[in-house]
Design an enzyme around this catalytic site. Structure first.
Site, PDB file in Angstrom:
ATOM      1  N   HIS A 233     -31.843  35.193  71.095  1.00  0.00           N
ATOM      2  CA  HIS A 233     -32.686  36.419  70.698  1.00  0.00           C
ATOM      3  C   HIS A 233     -32.838  36.828  69.418  1.00  0.00           C
ATOM      4  O   HIS A 233     -33.160  38.092  69.240  1.00  0.00           O
ATOM      5  CB  HIS A 233     -32.157  37.461  71.772  1.00  0.00           C
ATOM      6  CG  HIS A 233     -32.072  36.813  73.234  1.00  0.00           C
ATOM      7  ND1 HIS A 233     -33.323  36.402  73.747  1.00  0.00           N
ATOM      8  CD2 HIS A 233     -31.134  36.913  74.086  1.00  0.00           C
ATOM      9  CE1 HIS A 233     -33.012  36.198  75.234  1.00  0.00           C
ATOM     10  NE2 HIS A 233     -31.613  36.483  75.287  1.00  0.00           N
ATOM     11  N   ARG A 290     -41.765  50.158  64.732  1.00  0.00           N
ATOM     12  CA  ARG A 290     -41.284  50.007  63.524  1.00  0.00           C
ATOM     13  C   ARG A 290     -42.243  48.892  62.491  1.00  0.00           C
ATOM     14  O   ARG A 290     -42.749  48.040  63.340  1.00  0.00           O
ATOM     15  CB  ARG A 290     -39.792  49.758  63.365  1.00  0.00           C
ATOM     16  CG  ARG A 290     -39.594  48.350  64.273  1.00  0.00           C
ATOM     17  CD  ARG A 290     -38.205  47.814  63.850  1.00  0.00           C
ATOM     18  NE  ARG A 290     -38.114  46.319  64.531  1.00  0.00           N
ATOM     19  CZ  ARG A 290     -37.824  46.125  65.706  1.00  0.00           C
ATOM     20  NH1 ARG A 290     -37.554  46.830  66.397  1.00  0.00           N
ATOM     21  NH2 ARG A 290     -37.880  44.912  65.938  1.00  0.00           N
TER      22      ARG A 290
HETATM   23  C1  MV4 Z   1     -38.416  37.228  80.067  1.00  0.00           C
HETATM   24  C2  MV4 Z   1     -38.319  35.635  79.992  1.00  0.00           C
HETATM   25  C3  MV4 Z   1     -38.952  35.106  81.162  1.00  0.00           C
HETATM   26  N1  MV4 Z   1     -39.567  35.863  82.314  1.00  0.00           N
HETATM   27  N2  MV4 Z   1     -38.976  37.683  81.256  1.00  0.00           N
HETATM   28  C4  MV4 Z   1     -35.961  37.588  76.200  1.00  0.00           C
HETATM   29  C5  MV4 Z   1     -35.960  39.007  74.954  1.00  0.00           C
HETATM   30  C6  MV4 Z   1     -36.363  39.775  75.796  1.00  0.00           C
HETATM   31  N3  MV4 Z   1     -37.479  40.699  74.853  1.00  0.00           N
HETATM   32  C7  MV4 Z   1     -37.155  39.227  76.875  1.00  0.00           C
HETATM   33  N4  MV4 Z   1     -36.887  38.141  76.943  1.00  0.00           N
HETATM   34  C8  MV4 Z   1     -37.092  37.320  78.125  1.00  0.00           C
HETATM   35  N5  MV4 Z   1     -37.627  37.590  79.103  1.00  0.00           N
HETATM   36  C9  MV4 Z   1     -39.541  37.039  82.115  1.00  0.00           C
HETATM   37  N6  MV4 Z   1     -39.873  38.112  83.115  1.00  0.00           N
HETATM   38  C10 MV4 Z   1     -37.696  35.072  78.919  1.00  0.00           C
HETATM   39  C11 MV4 Z   1     -37.187  35.727  78.197  1.00  0.00           C
HETATM   40  C12 MV4 Z   1     -36.564  35.078  76.971  1.00  0.00           C
HETATM   41  C13 MV4 Z   1     -37.240  34.984  75.531  1.00  0.00           C
HETATM   42  C14 MV4 Z   1     -38.318  35.846  75.356  1.00  0.00           C
HETATM   43  C15 MV4 Z   1     -38.953  35.577  74.203  1.00  0.00           C
HETATM   44  C16 MV4 Z   1     -38.253  34.867  73.096  1.00  0.00           C
HETATM   45  C17 MV4 Z   1     -37.076  34.086  73.491  1.00  0.00           C
HETATM   46  C18 MV4 Z   1     -36.550  34.079  74.611  1.00  0.00           C
HETATM   47  C19 MV4 Z   1     -35.274  33.590  75.081  1.00  0.00           C
HETATM   48  C20 MV4 Z   1     -35.021  33.532  76.195  1.00  0.00           C
HETATM   49  C21 MV4 Z   1     -35.749  34.240  77.295  1.00  0.00           C
END
Ligand code: MV4
Length: 499
Positions: A233, A290
Site C-alpha cells: 500500500h 492534502r
Molecule cells: C479494494 C480492492 C478491491 N476491491 N476494495 C487498498 C488500499 C485502499 N485504499 C483500498 N485498497 C483496495 N481496496 C475493493 N472493494 C483492492 C484494494 C487494493 C489496492 C488498491 C489500490 C492500490 C493497491 C492495492 C493493493 C491491494 C489492494
C-alpha cells in the site's frame, strides 16, 4: 505573508521553493534529529519543536503553534503525512488566527470517515463500490450482506484508509473471525470500531484525479494519475497521464471527481481516488484532503504549479483558470527513492550519505530532501527524494527514467534504485499491463518461480547482476581518479605553457 511549514524532508523543501517564488518568507520547524536537514538550510527562519520522535515534535500541535507565534507567521502549510489531514490541527491553526493552507475542517472530517464519505458520494451521484453504507450492526447483518454481494468480500474500517484496517474474506467460514479482527483493530488503531463490507473488484487499477477548488465555489480537475504500482500500500511508481486513460475516459473521471469535490464544498488542492476495473468502470475509493507526494507528475504534464495554487487559494484568491484552460501535454513518471535495501526485503537503511550526485539533463526533475554528508535519521519515513522525468511520450519518459536511474550515484546507504531499474525493464510494465497485484508478482518472479535446477543458475545470475550494479554505483572521488603525479605534471605543464 510569512508561512510556517509544519513538515520536514523533500516536501518541506518543495513548499519553501513555492513560497520563495511567490515572495513569501518561510519558517521551518525541526526536531533534534533534523538540525542539519535541507529544509532548515533553505528556510529563512527555523524553530526547534522537540526531540526526534515525531509524536513529540512534528505531531505536537502546541509546539508548532508556539513556533508560529514566536516567528510571527501568518499561515501554516502542513505538507503531507504528519498533521496534514488532522481536522483538529486545522481548527487549532484557524483558532490561533493563522491561515491553514488546506481545505475546510468540515471537508477533512467528512473524508476521514469512509462510511460517511461513501454515503455523501452516492447521494451526489458518484459511483461507489457496491456494499453497505452504514456500520455493520450485527454479525447476522454482515452474513446476509455478504451472501447478497457474493464472496470474496472486503471488510473495511470506516476510519481506515491507505490499506490500513482492511481485510479480504474469501469464504463464509472466515467471515466471523475476520469481522472480529477488523473491528478490534479499528477500535485500537483508530478509536472507531465502525466496519462495513463491500464487493471485491478483481484486478483493479488505482487511478486518482487531481482537484483544485477555491473559496468562491469554483472546482476544476487536472486529469488523472496512474498509481497502481504499489508495495504494501505504498506507491512505488506514478505516471501522468494513465497509459490506459484516453480523452473521453479522462473527461468522465474528471467530471466525477469534480462532482465528489463539490459535494463537500472542497476549497483547496485535493485528490479523488478511484478503483478502476478492467472494463473501465470506476468507483470512488477515498478523497485525500492534502497535497500528495506524486503531485509533480501532474505539474509536469499540465504546467501548473500545484503548491503555488494551493497557497493562493488558501489566501482567498480565485482560480485563475477554468476547465477549458487546462491542457495536457507529454508524459511524466515519478520514482520514490527510499533509503531501504531491496535485496534485504526493503529493510530501512538509515545512515550517512557519503557521496551523492543526482541525475540531470533534459526532462529530469529531482524533488530532493538530502545532500552528501547528511545523516538519514531512523525516526521518519525513509523517502529521500523523488525522481521525476518528463517526455513527449510514455516511451521517451521511460527511456529517460532508465537513463536518469543509471546516472544516480549514492553511496553510504542502500536505496530502492536497483528495484526501479528492474521494473523499467519489465515487459508487462513497458506494455502498461499491470494491476494492483503487479509488484508482488514481480518480486515473486525475481526470487521464486524457477525450477530447482534453474535455481543455481538464477542465483548466480542474480549475484552477478547485483555485483555489476554495485560496481556501476561505486563512487570514485575526483582525488582518486588521477594521481598526484598526474596532477602535478599538469600543473607544471600549465605553468610552462604560460611562461
Ligand atoms: C479494494 C480492492 C478491491 N476491491 N476494495 C487498498 C488500499 C485502499 N485504499 C483500498 N485498497 C483496495 N481496496 C475493493 N472493494 C483492492 C484494494 C487494493 C489496492 C488498491 C489500490 C492500490 C493497491 C492495492 C493493493 C491491494 C489492494
Amino acid at each position: 505573508m510569512k508561512i510556517l511549514i509544519a513538515n520536514r524532508g523533500e516536501v518541506a523543501v518543495r513548499i519553501i521553493r513555492a513560497c520563495k517564488e511567490l515572495g513569501y518568507p518561510t519558517v521551518a520547524i525541526y526536531s533534534d534529529a533534523d538540525r542539519s536537514a535541507l529544509h532548515v538550510l533553505y528556510s529563512d527562519q527555523a524553530f526547534p519543536v522537540g526531540p526526534a520522535p515525531s509524536s513529540e515534535s512534528y505531531l505536537s500541535v502546541d509546539r508548532i503553534l508556539a513556533a508560529a507565534r514566536a516567528s510571527g507567521s501568518d499561515a501554516v502549510h502542513p505538507g503531507y503525512g504528519f498533521l496534514a489531514e488532522n481536522a483538529g490541527f486545522a481548527d487549532a491553526c484557524r483558532a490561533a488566527g493563522l491561515v491553514f493552507i488546506g481545505p475546510s475542517t468540515d471537508a477533512i472530517r467528512a473524508m476521514g470517515s469512509k462510511i460517511e464519505s461513501r454515503r455523501m458520494m452516492r447521494t451526489a451521484g458518484v459511483p461507489i463500490v457496491p456494499g453497505l453504507e452504514s456500520p455493520i450492526e450485527s454479525f447476522e447483518q454482515l452474513e446476509s450482506c455478504a451472501e447478497q454481494i457474493g464472496f470474496p468480500v472486503m471488510l473495511k474500517a470506516s476510519a481506515g484508509g491507505g490499506g490500513k484496517g482492511m481485510r479480504l474474506v474469501h469464504k463464509f467460514e472466515d467471515l466471523r473471525s475476520s469481522f472480529e479482527r477488523v473491528s478490534s483493530e479499528a477500535a485500537s488503531f483508530f478509536g472507531d470500531s465502525a466496519v462495513y463490507v463491500e464487493k471485491v473488484l478483481a484486478s483493479p487499477r488505482h487511478i486518482e484525479v487531481q482537484i483544485l477548488g477555491d473559496q468562491h465555489g469554483n472546482v476544476i480537475h487536472l486529469g488523472e494519475r496512474e498509481c497502481t504500482l504499489q508495495r504494501r500500500h505504498q506507491k512505488v511508481v506514478e505516471e501522468c497521464p494513465s497509459p490506459v486513460v484516453g480523452p473521453e475516459l479522462r473527461a468522465r473521471l474528471g467530471e466525477t471527481a469534480v462532482l465528489a469535490a463539490r459535494a463537500v464544498n472542497y476549497d483547496s488542492v485535493g485528490t479523488v481516488e478511484f478503483l478502476m476495473a478492467p472494463d473501465e468502470s470506476f468507483y470512488f475509493l477515498e478523497m485525500n484532503t492534502r497535497l500528495q507526494v506524486e503531485h509533480p507528475v501532474t505539474e509536469e504534464v499540465t504546467g501548473i504549479d500545484i503548491v503555488k495554487e494551493q497557497i493562493r487559494i488558501a489566501h482567498g484568491e480565485r482560480l485563475g483558470r477554468d476547465q477549458g484552460d487546462v491542457t495536457f501535454s507529454g508524459h511524466a513518471i515519478e520514482c520514490r527513492i527510499y533509503a531501504e535495501n531491496p535485496f534485504r526485503n526493503f529493510a530501512p537503511s538509515p545512515g550517512r550519505i557519503r557521496f551523492l550526485t543526482l541525475p540531470e539533463g533534459p526532462g529530469v526533475r529531482n524533488d530532493n530532501g538530502v545532500y552528501p554528508g547528511y545523516e538519514v535519521p531512523i525516526h521518519y519515513d525513509p523517502m529521500l527524494s523523488k525522481l521525476i522525468v518528463y517526455g513527449a511520450s510514455r516511451e521517451e519518459a521511460i527511456a529517460r527514467m532508465r537513463r536518469a536511474l543509471a546516472e544516480y550515484r549514492i553511496d553510504g546507504i542502500e536505496t530502492s534504485i536497483p528495484f526501479f531499474t528492474a521494473i523499467f525493464e519489465n515487459e508487462n510494465f513497458l506494455r502498461a499491463e499491470f494491476d494492483t497485484g503487479f509488484i508482488d508478482r514481480f518480486l515473486g518472479e525475481l526470487t521464486a518461480d524457477v525450477s530447482v535446477e534453474d535455481r543455481h543458475t538464477q542465483a548466480a545470475v542474480a549475484a552477478a547482476a547485483i555485483l555489476s550494479f554495485e560496481e556501476s554505483q561505486k563512487v570514485r572521488f575526483p582525488e582518486e581518479r588521477d594521481s598526484r603525479w598526474k596532477r602535478a605534471g599538469r600543473a607544471e605543464g600549465l605553468t610552462r605553457h604560460h611562461q
